[in-house]
Design a protein around this motif. Structure first.
Motif, PDB file in Angstrom:
ATOM      1  N   ASP B  57       2.003 -66.803  13.052  1.00 27.93           N
ATOM      2  CA  ASP B  57       3.334 -66.905  12.251  1.00 27.93           C
ATOM      3  C   ASP B  57       3.136 -65.850  11.351  1.00 27.93           C
ATOM      4  O   ASP B  57       3.152 -64.750  11.290  1.00 27.93           O
ATOM      5  CB  ASP B  57       3.520 -68.170  11.970  1.00 27.93           C
ATOM      6  CG  ASP B  57       5.099 -68.003  11.215  1.00 27.93           C
ATOM      7  OD1 ASP B  57       5.706 -67.124  11.451  1.00 27.93           O
ATOM      8  OD2 ASP B  57       5.406 -68.902  10.484  1.00 27.93           O
ATOM      9  N   CYS B  58       2.371 -66.161  10.134  1.00 26.86           N
ATOM     10  CA  CYS B  58       1.999 -65.436   9.058  1.00 26.86           C
ATOM     11  C   CYS B  58       1.249 -64.269   9.289  1.00 26.86           C
ATOM     12  O   CYS B  58       1.476 -63.198   8.475  1.00 26.86           O
ATOM     13  CB  CYS B  58       1.648 -65.937   7.573  1.00 26.86           C
ATOM     14  SG  CYS B  58       0.043 -66.662   7.914  1.00 26.86           S
ATOM     15  N   ARG B  59       0.197 -64.228   9.926  1.00 23.36           N
ATOM     16  CA  ARG B  59      -0.725 -63.382  10.018  1.00 23.36           C
ATOM     17  C   ARG B  59      -1.402 -62.792   8.772  1.00 23.36           C
ATOM     18  O   ARG B  59      -1.887 -61.833   8.801  1.00 23.36           O
ATOM     19  CB  ARG B  59      -0.408 -62.091  11.037  1.00 23.36           C
ATOM     20  CG  ARG B  59       0.450 -62.311  11.992  1.00 23.36           C
ATOM     21  CD  ARG B  59       0.215 -61.345  13.277  1.00 23.36           C
ATOM     22  NE  ARG B  59       0.622 -61.794  14.415  1.00 23.36           N
ATOM     23  CZ  ARG B  59       0.470 -61.046  15.569  1.00 23.36           C
ATOM     24  NH1 ARG B  59      -0.097 -59.858  15.693  1.00 23.36           N
ATOM     25  NH2 ARG B  59       1.002 -61.586  16.764  1.00 23.36           N
ATOM     26  N   GLY B  61      -3.429 -65.625   6.987  1.00 16.20           N
ATOM     27  CA  GLY B  61      -4.247 -66.481   6.644  1.00 16.20           C
ATOM     28  C   GLY B  61      -3.485 -67.577   5.987  1.00 16.20           C
ATOM     29  O   GLY B  61      -4.502 -68.465   5.273  1.00 16.20           O
ATOM     30  N   ILE B  62      -2.310 -67.958   5.809  1.00 18.59           N
ATOM     31  CA  ILE B  62      -1.981 -68.834   5.110  1.00 18.59           C
ATOM     32  C   ILE B  62      -1.037 -69.958   5.729  1.00 18.59           C
ATOM     33  O   ILE B  62      -0.720 -71.284   5.307  1.00 18.59           O
ATOM     34  CB  ILE B  62      -1.221 -68.302   3.968  1.00 18.59           C
ATOM     35  CG1 ILE B  62       0.049 -67.572   4.480  1.00 18.59           C
ATOM     36  CG2 ILE B  62      -1.851 -67.532   2.866  1.00 18.59           C
ATOM     37  CD1 ILE B  62       1.265 -67.076   3.436  1.00 18.59           C
ATOM     38  N   CYS B  63      -0.490 -69.672   6.855  1.00 11.65           N
ATOM     39  CA  CYS B  63       0.283 -70.705   7.770  1.00 11.65           C
ATOM     40  C   CYS B  63      -0.398 -71.749   8.521  1.00 11.65           C
ATOM     41  O   CYS B  63       0.301 -72.726   8.581  1.00 11.65           O
ATOM     42  CB  CYS B  63       1.366 -69.955   8.425  1.00 11.65           C
ATOM     43  SG  CYS B  63       0.697 -69.396   9.983  1.00 11.65           S
ATOM     44  N   GLY B  64      -1.598 -71.260   8.762  1.00 11.61           N
ATOM     45  CA  GLY B  64      -2.373 -72.276   9.861  1.00 11.61           C
ATOM     46  C   GLY B  64      -1.820 -72.455  11.175  1.00 11.61           C
ATOM     47  O   GLY B  64      -2.068 -73.383  11.946  1.00 11.61           O
ATOM     48  N   CYS B  66      -2.280 -69.736  13.938  1.00 10.04           N
ATOM     49  CA  CYS B  66      -3.015 -69.353  14.909  1.00 10.04           C
ATOM     50  C   CYS B  66      -4.228 -70.018  15.052  1.00 10.04           C
ATOM     51  O   CYS B  66      -4.779 -70.888  14.152  1.00 10.04           O
ATOM     52  CB  CYS B  66      -3.664 -67.896  14.126  1.00 10.04           C
ATOM     53  SG  CYS B  66      -4.593 -67.821  12.668  1.00 10.04           S
ATOM     54  N   CYS B  84      -5.996 -64.392  12.681  1.00 12.05           N
ATOM     55  CA  CYS B  84      -5.422 -63.618  12.395  1.00 12.05           C
ATOM     56  C   CYS B  84      -5.893 -62.473  11.478  1.00 12.05           C
ATOM     57  O   CYS B  84      -5.371 -61.405  11.242  1.00 12.05           O
ATOM     58  CB  CYS B  84      -3.911 -64.064  12.030  1.00 12.05           C
ATOM     59  SG  CYS B  84      -4.148 -65.051  10.420  1.00 12.05           S
TER      60      CYS B  84
HETATM   61  S1  FES Z   1      -1.108 -66.829  11.632  1.00 12.66           S
HETATM   62 FE1  FES Z   1      -0.646 -67.900   9.717  1.00 12.66          FE
HETATM   63  S2  FES Z   1      -2.666 -68.261   9.392  1.00 12.66           S
HETATM   64 FE2  FES Z   1      -3.039 -67.173  11.141  1.00 12.66          FE
END
Ligand code: FES
Ligand code: HEM
Ligand code: SF4
Lengths: 225, 248
Positions: B57-59, B61-64, B66, B84
């Protein structure tokens, strides 16, 4: 009672119980190790040590039963945690590797159940060799007692038993290398700061215990005492 | 650069999966790992093939979202990095990378590299919240919290709920995730009223969802992109012990 049962069945309770029984067993083997050292002081010292223990009567039985309960419970927890782990990941990875760094995965932690089961087998053979044996008698200060010194000397003349014993003590060291540190973490006695300190202390303690136990059979086999 | 990939393909939960080989020529070292997968998917779709499903999602490192296991390591080989945020320049030309999903009974397969992590949501629902009415936002300094607790709560709050801790754990234990949530709230005054109920319910839920016991391997801390320390697990155990009165 049901409160205690719920606690002990929870994942946290199981870990706390593994830690408590593990530390209990470690305290026992430290006392056992110190007792063994009496051999180096000669026949009278070790025979009298054993005799004194046996004179303790009911207290001895309380300790023995307590130890047995701790041991059985520890083994049961260890094996059930291992079974649970197999259930929790039915399909494994084609490739699996530890990241290193903060990880405590190593030969010691990964083989807890194997070293544990070998220790269990050892305990049976050990009791057979030393506890349920028909000892010769020795007389010190006019008191008749089991000649433990003679039995030890005889057993560790045998290269096969000596090697077996030494190997198992190395495995005990392995079990305790992870185990002693792990028990602190299980009981919640851990902070970011104390973590590496306790991990180092566990290593030193494991080495001391293993070498301590190995010292006696090696000394007897090579006729150093 | 050329990268050889062996990617887990699985149609659905009931069809057995397998690793499939793909070779990517001309990988740009500045691509992220996921961008390389995007590129591979574009190629597959142009060839009329089924693209590889993966979560993201966020790519940043904050959404969790991947969740890839690369050569046996959750989120790949670099510490404090969600996959990500992993760039291809960390690899060498000609490297082979095996790509697998999180594997745990409590994270059932959906498709290819996507698994169902709603077990984490259910652990949160069991107690990872504060239900007392806190009213309108309070003045920032009205409720003093000492620096020590504030820092610890903040460290624990950094958990992004990715599930790498479970994926990397030889026992598939969720202790690091659950411990982080419990310990975060245990260090804040707002967490106090429900403190005991919370730990009892969340610990029970974690077992009920089918996560394994913890053996203190600490592999979770090593792979955690938020660098959550296993001290969170030690704290969870202390909290649980202190909550004895709430256990039935
Ligand atoms: S895509 Fe959001 S933490 Fe890796
Ligand atoms: C000499 C006797 C033994 C001693 C001193 C000992 C000591 C310990 C200690 C201190 C721990 C760490 C506890 C924790 O992590 O909370 C431990 C863990 C463990 N022990 Fe033993 N142990 C002994 C015998 C055994 C035996 C006979 C078994 C048989 C199966 C066994 C199996 C295990 C396992 C599997 C663990 C790891 C549990 C986990 O995964 O968390 N141990 N032991
Ligand atoms: S503790 Fe770390 S690895 Fe586990 S879910 Fe949270 S961020 Fe991911």
């Amino acid at each position: 009672m049901s409160k205690a049962a719920t606690f002990l069945k929870s994942q946290v309770g199981r870990k706390i119980a593994t830690g408590v029984t593990g530390i209990g067993l470690v305290l026992f083997i430290i006392v056992h190790l110190l007792g063994n050292l009496a051999y180096f002081a000669g026949p009278e010292a070790i025979n009298t040590y054993s005799y004194t223990l046996h004179q303790m009567g009911p207290i001895l039985w309380v300790v023995r039963l307590g130890l047995l309960a701790f041991f059985v419970y520890h083994v049961w927890l260890g094996i059930s945690i291992w079974l649970e782990k197999r259930r929790a990941r039915p399909e494994g990875y084609s490739v699996y590797a530890s990241r290193g760094g903060a990880s405590r995965q190593n030969w010691s932690s990964r083989s807890m159940v194997v070293t544990g089961i070998l220790l269990l087998i050892f305990v049976f053979t050990h009791l057979y060799t030393f506890a349920f044996h028909d000892f010769a008698t020795a007389i010190h200060d006019g008191v008749e007692m089991h000649d433990v010194h003679q039995r030890l000397t005889e057993v560790f003349q045998n290269p096969v038993y000596t090697i077996y014993y030494v190997v198992i003590m190395v495995l005990l060291g392995m079990h305790l290398r992870h185990g002693v540190w792990s028990a602190f973490q299980s009981l919640g006695w851990m902070s970011r700061k104390s973590n590496p300190i306790i991990y180092s202390i566990a290593f030193v303690l494991a080495v001391i215990i293993a070498l301590g136990f190995i010292g006696l059979p090696i000394s007897i086999y090579f006729g150093l005492v | 650069m050329t990268i050889h990939l062996k990617i887990w393909r699985q149609k659905d939960r009931n069809t057995p999966g397998k690793l499939v080989d793909y070779t990517m020529d001309d990988v740009n070292p500045d691509m992220s790992f996921l961008e390389m997968l995007d590129w591979l998917n574009e190629r597959l779709m142009n060839e009329g093939k089924e693209p590889i499903e993966f979560d993201h999602d966020c790519r940043e490192g904050i959404c969790g979202s991947c969740n890839l296991v690369l050569n046996g390591m959750a989120h790949g080989p670099h510490e404090a990095t969600a996959v990500c945020q992993l760039h291809m320049r960390k690899y060498k030309d000609g490297d082979t990378i095996v790509v697998e999903p999180w594997r745990a009974k409590a994270f059932p397969m959906i498709k290819d590299l996507v698994v169902d992590r709603s077990a984490f949501d259910r652990i949160m629902t069991a107690g990872g919240y504060i239900s007392i009415n806190t009213g309108a936002p309070a003045d920032a300094n009205a409720l003093p919290i000492n620096k020590y607790d504030a820092d610890l709560a903040f460290d624990y709050a950094a958990c992004i709920g990715c599930g790498a801790c479970v994926a990397a754990c030889p026992n598939s234990s969720a202790s690091l995730f659950t411990g982080a949530k419990i310990s975060q709230l245990a260090h804040l005054p707002q967490g106090n009223p429900e403190r005991k109920r919370r730990v009892v319910n969340m610990v029970d839920k974690m077992a009920e969802e089918g996560f394994g016991d913890c053996s203190n391997f600490a592999e979770c801390e090593a792979v955690c992109p938020a660098e959550i320390s296993i001290t969170a697990i030690a704290e969870m155990r202390r909290e649980y012990f202190n909550a004895l009165s709430e256990i039935e």
